[in-house]
Design an enzyme around this catalytic site. Structure first.
Site, PDB file in Angstrom:
ATOM      1  CB  THR A 235      -0.851  -0.018   1.377  1.00 56.08           C
ATOM      2  OG1 THR A 235       0.045  -0.265   2.142  1.00 56.08           O
ATOM      3  CG2 THR A 235      -2.217  -0.849   0.776  1.00 56.08           C
ATOM      4  CG  HIS A 257      13.657 -18.642   0.744  1.00 50.61           C
ATOM      5  ND1 HIS A 257      13.645 -19.933   1.133  1.00 50.61           N
ATOM      6  CD2 HIS A 257      14.742 -17.813   1.509  1.00 50.61           C
ATOM      7  CE1 HIS A 257      14.693 -20.012   1.930  1.00 50.61           C
ATOM      8  NE2 HIS A 257      15.136 -18.999   2.203  1.00 50.61           N
ATOM      9  NE  ARG A 273      17.383 -24.944   0.257  1.00 55.72           N
ATOM     10  CZ  ARG A 273      17.756 -23.870  -0.237  1.00 55.72           C
ATOM     11  NH1 ARG A 273      18.607 -23.916  -1.262  1.00 55.72           N
ATOM     12  NH2 ARG A 273      17.501 -22.799   0.202  1.00 55.72           N
TER      13      ARG A 273
HETATM   14  C1  FAD Z   1       9.902 -14.543   6.486  1.00 57.94           C
HETATM   15  C2  FAD Z   1      11.160 -13.532   6.395  1.00 57.94           C
HETATM   16  C3  FAD Z   1      12.342 -13.766   6.902  1.00 57.94           C
HETATM   17  C4  FAD Z   1      13.314 -12.837   6.550  1.00 57.94           C
HETATM   18  N1  FAD Z   1      14.538 -12.654   7.205  1.00 57.94           N
HETATM   19  C5  FAD Z   1      15.424 -11.864   6.954  1.00 57.94           C
HETATM   20  C6  FAD Z   1      16.650 -11.982   7.676  1.00 57.94           C
HETATM   21  O1  FAD Z   1      16.898 -12.819   8.305  1.00 57.94           O
HETATM   22  N2  FAD Z   1      17.446 -11.146   7.524  1.00 57.94           N
HETATM   23  C7  FAD Z   1      17.316  -9.938   6.566  1.00 57.94           C
HETATM   24  O2  FAD Z   1      18.150  -9.057   6.557  1.00 57.94           O
HETATM   25  N3  FAD Z   1      16.046  -9.612   6.270  1.00 57.94           N
HETATM   26  C8  FAD Z   1      15.077 -10.712   6.505  1.00 57.94           C
HETATM   27  N4  FAD Z   1      13.806 -10.420   5.640  1.00 57.94           N
HETATM   28  C9  FAD Z   1      13.438  -9.223   5.067  1.00 57.94           C
HETATM   29  C10 FAD Z   1      13.353  -8.147   6.372  1.00 57.94           C
HETATM   30  O3  FAD Z   1      12.712  -8.713   7.287  1.00 57.94           O
HETATM   31  C11 FAD Z   1      12.403  -6.869   5.667  1.00 57.94           C
HETATM   32  O4  FAD Z   1      12.959  -6.582   4.502  1.00 57.94           O
HETATM   33  C12 FAD Z   1      12.295  -5.942   6.806  1.00 57.94           C
HETATM   34  O5  FAD Z   1      11.946  -6.193   7.822  1.00 57.94           O
HETATM   35  C13 FAD Z   1      11.544  -4.661   6.332  1.00 57.94           C
HETATM   36  O6  FAD Z   1      11.443  -3.604   7.157  1.00 57.94           O
HETATM   37  P1  FAD Z   1      10.630  -2.458   7.018  1.00 57.94           P
HETATM   38  O7  FAD Z   1      10.821  -1.580   8.126  1.00 57.94           O
HETATM   39  O8  FAD Z   1      10.799  -1.791   5.453  1.00 57.94           O
HETATM   40  O9  FAD Z   1       9.174  -2.962   6.774  1.00 57.94           O
HETATM   41  P2  FAD Z   1       8.196  -3.764   7.583  1.00 57.94           P
HETATM   42  O10 FAD Z   1       8.771  -4.185   8.817  1.00 57.94           O
HETATM   43  O11 FAD Z   1       7.206  -4.540   6.825  1.00 57.94           O
HETATM   44  O12 FAD Z   1       7.269  -2.689   8.210  1.00 57.94           O
HETATM   45  C14 FAD Z   1       6.208  -2.017   7.204  1.00 57.94           C
HETATM   46  C15 FAD Z   1       5.232  -1.007   8.275  1.00 57.94           C
HETATM   47  O13 FAD Z   1       4.535  -0.132   7.346  1.00 57.94           O
HETATM   48  C16 FAD Z   1       3.228  -0.196   7.619  1.00 57.94           C
HETATM   49  N5  FAD Z   1       2.580   0.106   6.885  1.00 57.94           N
HETATM   50  C17 FAD Z   1       2.223  -0.466   5.596  1.00 57.94           C
HETATM   51  N6  FAD Z   1       1.267   0.025   4.685  1.00 57.94           N
HETATM   52  C18 FAD Z   1       0.994   1.146   5.419  1.00 57.94           C
HETATM   53  C19 FAD Z   1      -0.134   2.013   5.184  1.00 57.94           C
HETATM   54  N7  FAD Z   1      -0.922   2.226   3.826  1.00 57.94           N
HETATM   55  N8  FAD Z   1      -0.453   2.989   6.103  1.00 57.94           N
HETATM   56  C20 FAD Z   1       0.295   3.229   7.250  1.00 57.94           C
HETATM   57  N9  FAD Z   1       0.962   2.103   7.489  1.00 57.94           N
HETATM   58  C21 FAD Z   1       1.255   1.072   6.661  1.00 57.94           C
HETATM   59  C22 FAD Z   1       2.758  -1.623   8.635  1.00 57.94           C
HETATM   60  O14 FAD Z   1       1.875  -1.399   9.620  1.00 57.94           O
HETATM   61  C23 FAD Z   1       4.510  -1.673   9.324  1.00 57.94           C
HETATM   62  O15 FAD Z   1       4.574  -0.862  10.463  1.00 57.94           O
HETATM   63  C24 FAD Z   1      12.925 -11.560   5.977  1.00 57.94           C
HETATM   64  C25 FAD Z   1      11.582 -11.344   5.249  1.00 57.94           C
HETATM   65  C26 FAD Z   1      10.831 -12.443   5.524  1.00 57.94           C
HETATM   66  C27 FAD Z   1       9.501 -12.396   4.857  1.00 57.94           C
END
Ligand code: FAD
Ligand code: HEM
Ligand code: HEM
Ligand code: SF4
Ligand code: F3S
Ligand code: FES
Lengths: 614, 216, 255
Positions: A235, A257, A273
């Site tokens: 979004t 993945h 793996r």
């Molecule tokens: C299963 C999994 C495991 C992972 N493991 C790793 C790892 O081991 N090492 C690594 O480096 N990376 C890892 N990643 C990737 C990493 O976790 C993410 O890229 C990172 O956490 C993203 O952080 P962010 O702050 O950008 O977004 P997010 O933490 O996703 O936060 C997004 C925020 O935006 C808010 N939001 C969204 N849309 C709106 C809106 N329209 N209005 C208001 N608020 C909104 C949400 O509420 C949330 O608070 C992993 C990802 C996954 C899916």
């Protein structure tokens, strides 16, 4: 209507959003975070693995430095990243890791003396040095030359996010959770704030802000199978796209993945793996050695994902009510190994599948995992096109990852970018004043109100869940791991039809209050647009680079495609407008061979001239 | 819970801590007394003579005259402290019972039992202590005589059960609250408590029967 | 194996003047490996699009989806239908403010208590970007992480009879949180300062040892043990002065 004024508005309370907010609030500016969910529930909490920083404390990390980290990152990106940004990132990462330790993250530490680790089911021994005792340690991750992934057991994202939120609380960041930003308020030049919808009551709100940050994370839910949280619907990208001015960068770069479990698509770690687990088909036949005789299951993420998909397409998938899948077999690793070294995998299988991986096979399939693309920013985090608009984290295309991000680099990116962008925002805010032009807000609110009324009263007959599922299916089938002209063209066409049909959405329920159907219906058209940016960008990019793999153009083509796609959405169009810019202004590390993966390279002209490619 | 309460409102006194100590210590004392009392009354099993001997010993040393009222005071103090935790409003009472039912949860029921048995004890243990202490000296004969009325038999039966439950569960709960009964020791502790209840009830029943059939 | 599951789900939309709290019935064909996350979403998509519930991670790490499942608070995403009887009764968590149907406002509650107990590292030092990190024993780091694992799902609060009777009770998760900072050498608060925060009848002394918290916590946080430890420490702190010092032999703080 409730109206709020603030210096800095952070859309997103994940790691990126909170880190920026802390910077601004610490400098004395008013700061509000909007989030779909309480910040601690953001998807950052789900990352288990860890975050990369070249501290070089542990034995296997000895000799590590930002330079080595830089090289790994650029190679990983398949030379798609912005090298200035990568430089900034690797230099800052060690500092933020220490800062996090200072704020309270319980990083695992170096324990001096002998230590054992497993690789390919085999046991190795190393010695940790006495002088490093108690410093932050690290573990191995794919695609890195040294062990440099800092971690807290199996809950790195959780620990870091909780610590971050504590810090935000301390410095007085205000949080408005369960609020969804619907659209940006802007005058064509300056970003002025957002119109948001309260997800508790369904009411609209206006936020006026001198600076707005988009830190909304990934958009995995555009795909049918994703490891992302259910709120990761992209979004935030819609906000940018709907301005018609702000471009999204490299949207076709999507990471998959190999091992998401079926049916809930929860990620099980690569460690399975790495430690000797194998992949089996419906006949319980180990097929990877046929495709990749040398590396088999241990080839890189994208390669394994591709081979798995290929094998399923050949009819060797296991059928299930939730679609076809393959098996992951770790039984031969034995009970002890599984319940200690792979405990988290064991727990996931027992908790979500009721399957005991010591005796049973684990159903897995390649699953969407990470979005390299996002709101395009410069190295300060400022979005292209609108003054006062910034972006950070997975939602941004700061462009650290290019066409493939390394494990552990994204979590680190959120905090590093958060710090750097936060500082730039503080600089920007000092002495900055805007006139609040309420007319732009009024117009935007009116637009959103009309959308809501239209949905509530429409008899168009299109069902939001049905359309959404169709979109997810198209993306998974046609814009997934293998891409080709025909599929991509079909995807673009079908998505355009879907976009058109989404104008006829109508609700089956009454839409009153925090109605989930209405919330979904408000998001869907934007999600389809984001999907189109991915599909159309992929259709146009006639090469294979990192995670973007074209069966019909299997080479990386530096001659024509060492550049970044920029997608904007002009009002009234049913396709994005694509433009391109050079992948990087400077090339500290000239394009070359990654040293893994099957890629062949068509070198760029300059390289040919200087003859320094291999 | 209101969100904007400032830390100021928390700046406390140490009273809460002191009262918690007191509740635990009075409870503990009462349980100790109860088991001592079980043994003391148990002397009747050896015959009326030995009971009278023990009773006379307590009176000669003024343990009964002084200790009795002190214990009575402790008992009231403990009841008062316990009452601070008990739900008085019907709404709360219904809530906790509904909660225990919803949860199907042993330890929550324990507390409900604790509260109910506490309330009953307040009444019947007071009566008991009053009757015994207001009519010194204590002799086996009096006890036997008292029991001739069937009502007293029922009264004592109730006192046995209620006292056993309240005391032993109380003991377990002290263990839990003060971290003596840890997660690792919980199952074992529960088993001990069940045995303890059993032993107490059996011995007290024997005592009671002995009194009932005592011919003096 | 295919069963037809019979769901009884609590329904109420406080924003809708026509809505009254009631239980609504749904039937759903069970599938292999079905969790309540999949089941509820299927009900929403195919039967009743107005049904409100919260899922985020669907992997038992974010704490969003706690609800009362056949009488016990638990994480819906982690609950497999095959472990449940044919009839599944779902209620929203008590104690927390209801948003609608199965959705409650745990976020505001937890933020409120975090503010009260000042849930952050209190230090007089400032961060030096050029210095090495302060060293820490790995065992201690693990110990802190063990307590830090709480996902604030609210199950332990909803399962606590005390929290249901007394609105101002801080709850097990909060006391555990304090314990987390208490053992962290980076937090410079003294026993007395901690006492002021939780040495009350709303804090450690309010806990009546009901152990509902311990028995429902989906993360198996050692709540029982931590509540005991904190009660002991705070009780000793309450003695103050000489007596407290005497006892403090038994309550060494790792600092
Ligand atoms: C299963 C999994 C495991 C992972 N493991 C790793 C790892 O081991 N090492 C690594 O480096 N990376 C890892 N990643 C990737 C990493 O976790 C993410 O890229 C990172 O956490 C993203 O952080 P962010 O702050 O950008 O977004 P997010 O933490 O996703 O936060 C997004 C925020 O935006 C808010 N939001 C969204 N849309 C709106 C809106 N329209 N209005 C208001 N608020 C909104 C949400 O509420 C949330 O608070 C992993 C990802 C996954 C899916
Ligand atoms: C100062 C306090 C007390 C004294 C001196 C005392 C004394 C006695 C005596 C003398 C008897 C024998 C029967 C009789 O003479 O009636 C008796 C019986 C009994 N008492 Fe007490 N008592 C005291 C407090 C309590 C308390 C607090 C409890 C309960 C919790 C209790 C529970 C019982 C029971 C259950 C019996 C009957 C069973 C039996 O015969 O062993 N007493 N007590
Ligand atoms: C006046 C009558 C009594 C009342 C009203 C009463 C009430 C209570 C209540 C409500 C509690 C629970 C408090 C809590 O868990 O926070 C309690 C605890 C306890 N009671 Fe009683 N009680 C009474 C008499 C007794 C007697 C006679 C004994 C001795 C056998 C006893 C032993 C205990 C013990 C050991 C505890 C546990 C202490 C603790 O939790 O700290 N009580 N009581
Ligand atoms: S302690 Fe356990 S039950 Fe309580 S909020 Fe934390 S994770 Fe949930
Ligand atoms: S259930 Fe409640 S009373 Fe204490 S032991 Fe747990 S917090
Ligand atoms: S959805 Fe995150 S814990 Fe259940």
């Amino acid at each position: 209507m409730q109206t709020f004024y603030t210096d800095m508005l952070c859309i997103g309370g994940g790691l990126a959003g909170e880190r920026v907010a802390i910077e601004a609030a610490s400098a004395g500016f008013d700061c509000i975070i909007l989030s779909l969910v309480p910040p601690r529930r953001s998807h950052s909490c789900a990352a288990q693995g860890g975050m990369q920083a070249a501290l070089g404390n542990c034995a296997m990390g000895e000799g590590d430095s930002p330079d080595v980290h830089f090289e790994d990152t650029v190679k990983g990106s398949d030379w798609g990243c912005d090298q200035e940004v990568a430089r900034l990132f690797v230099d800052t990462a060690p500092i933020v890791m220490r800062e996090l330790a200072f704020w309270g993250v319980p990083w695992n530490r170096v324990v001096p003396g002998p230590a054992v680790y497993f690789k390919g089911g085999q046991k190795f021994e190393v010695y940790e040095k006495e002088e490093k005792a108690g410093l932050i340690t690290a573990r191995a991750f794919g695609g890195t030359a040294k062990w440099r992934t800092c971690y807290t057991s199996d809950g790195t994202g959780h620990s870091v996010l909780y610590t971050m939120d504590c810090k935000a609380l301390e410095v007085g960041v205000e949080v408005h959770d369960r609020v969804e930003a619907l659209s940006l308020i802007h005058d064509g030049e300056n970003c002025l704030g957002v119109v948001a919808r309260c997800l508790r009551t369904g009411e609209l709100r206006v936020y006026f802000a001198k600076t707005v940050l988009i830190a909304t994370g990934g958009y995995g839910r555009i795909y049918k199978h994703t490891t992302n949280a259910v709120i990761n619907q992209g979004t935030g990208l819609i906000l940018a796209l709907d301005t018609g001015i702000v471009p999204l960068g490299n949207m076709e770069a999507v990471q998959f993945h190999p091992t998401g479990i079926v049916p809930t698509d929860i990620l099980v770690t690569e460690g399975c793996r790495g430690d000797g687990g194998t992949l089996l088909d419906k006949n319980e036949y180990r097929f990877m050695p046929d495709y990749e005789p040398e590396k088999a299951e241990l080839a890189s993420r994208d390669v394994v994902s591709r081979r798995m998909t290929e094998h399923i397409r050949k009819g060797f998938g296991v059928k299930s009510p939730y679609g076809e899948h393959l098996w992951l077999d770790i039984r031969h690793l034995g009970e002890k190994h599984i319940t200690t070294k792979l405990r988290e995998v064991y727990d996931i299988c027992m908790n979500f599948l009721g399957i005991n991986p010591i005796h049973e096979l684990i159903p897995v399939r390649p699953t969407q995992h990470y979005s390299m693309g996002g709101v395009r920013t410069n190295k300060d985090g400022a979005a292209y096109g609108l003054k006062g608009l910034f972006a950070a984290g997975e939602a941004a295309c700061w462009d650290l990852h290019g066409f493939n991000r390394l494990g552990g680099n994204s979590l680190a990116e959120t905090v590093v970018a958060g710090k750097i962008v936060g500082e730039k925002i503080v600089e920007f805010l000092k002495g900055y004043e805007v006139n609040i032009k309420t007319s732009y807000a009024t117009a935007e609110v009116k637009k959103q109100k009309e959308r809501i009324e239209k949905l509530k009263n429409s008899s168009g007959g299109e069902n939001v869940y049905k359309l959404r599922n169709e979109m997810q299916e198209i993306m998974m089938e046609k814009v997934g791991i293998f891409r080709n002209e025909k599929d991509l063209q079909e995807a673009v066409d079908s998505l355009r039809t879907l976009l058109d049909r989404s104008k006829k959405l109508s609700l089956a329920s009454n839409g009153i209050g925090a109605n989930p159907e209405l919330a979904e219906a408000l998001r869907l058209p934007g999600m389809i647009k984001v999907a189109l940016c991915i599909a159309y960008g992929a259709l146009q990019r006639k090469e294979s680079r990192g995670a973007h793999y074209r069966e019909d153009y299997p080479y990386r083509n530096d001659k024509e495609w060492l550049k970044r796609t920029l997608a904007t959405w002009k009002q009234g169009d049913d396709l994005p407008t694509l433009e391109y810019e050079p992948a990087s202004k400077v090339f500290h590390l000239p394009p070359g061979d990654r040293g893994y993966g099957e890629g062949k390279v068509i070198p760029s002209d300059e390289d040919e001239k200087s003859g320094d490619n291999k | 819970m209101s969100v904007d309460t400032t830390v100021e409102s928390f700046k406390g006194h140490r009273l809460a801590g002191w009262l918690d100590w007191l509740q635990m210590l009075t409870g503990l004392t009462l349980v100790c007394f109860l088991f001592a009392h079980m043994l003391f009354v148990g002397s009747v099993l050896l015959g009326a003579k030995s009971f009278d001997f023990v009773a006379a010993f307590f009176e000669r040393t003024y343990l009964a005259q002084v200790g009795g009222p002190i214990l009575f005071f402790l008992f009231l103090l403990h009841g008062f402290l316990g009452a601070r935790k008990m739900p008085f409003r019907t709404k709360e009472q219904k809530l906790i019972v509904r909660h225990a039912k919803m949860m199907h949860h042993r330890d929550t029921w324990f507390w409900v039992i604790q509260a109910i048995t506490g309330a009953i004890l307040l009444v019947i243990a007071s009566i008991h202590m009053w009757t015994v202490l207001s009519d010194l000296p204590i002799t086996a004969a009096k006890g036997a005589h008292e029991l001739e009325t069937g009502l007293w038999l029922i009264f004592y039966l109730l006192l046995i059960i209620v006292g056993a439950l309240h005391g032993c569960i109380g003991l377990y709960r002290i263990g839990v609250k003060w971290g003596v009964v840890t997660r690792a020791k919980r199952t074992k502790a529960l088993k001990c408590i069940y045995y303890l209840i059993g032993v107490y009830v059996v011995v007290e029943l024997l005592n009671l029967l002995r009194f009932y059939f005592l011919k003096v | 194996m295919s069963r037809t599951l019979h769901f009884e789900i609590f329904r109420y939309n406080p924003m809708d003047p026509d809505s009254k709290p009631h239980m609504q019935t749904y039937y759903l064909e069970e599938k292999d490996n079905m969790t309540l996350f999949l089941a509820l979403n299927e009900i929403r998509e195919t039967q009743d699009p107005s049904l409100q519930f919260d899922f985020v991670c669907r992997a038992a790490v974010c704490g969003s989806c706690a609800m009362v499942i056949n009488g016990r608070p638990g994480l819906a995403c982690k609950t497999k239908t095959k472990d449940l009887p044919d009839k599944i009764v779902l209620h929203p968590l008590p104690v927390f403010k209801l948003i609608g149907d199965l959705s409650v406002d745990t976020g505001t509650w937890f933020r409120g208590v975090a503010k009260k107990i000042e849930a952050w590292v209190h230090t007089t030092k400032t961060f030096d970007p050029n210095a090495l990190e302060e060293r820490m024993d790995n065992d201690l780091a693990n110990e802190i992480f063990e307590l830090d694992r709480c996902i604030e799902c609210g199950c332990c609060i909803a399962a606590c009879g005390t929290a249901r009777m007394r609105e101002d009770f801080l709850g097990a998760a909060t006391i555990n949180k304090i314990a987390r900072f208490y053992i962290d050498p980076r937090d410079e608060r003294t026993d007395e300062e901690y006492f002021e925060v939780i040495g009350t009848d709303e804090g450690v002394f309010g806990c009546m040892g009901l152990l509902g918290c311990e028995d429902v916590c989906p993360k198996q946080i050692p709540l029982q043990d931590q509540l005991g430890i904190m009660r002991r420490k705070m009780a000793i702190a309450s003695l103050g002065g000489k007596v407290g010092k005497l006892f403090s032999v038994f309550s060494k703080k790792k600092k």
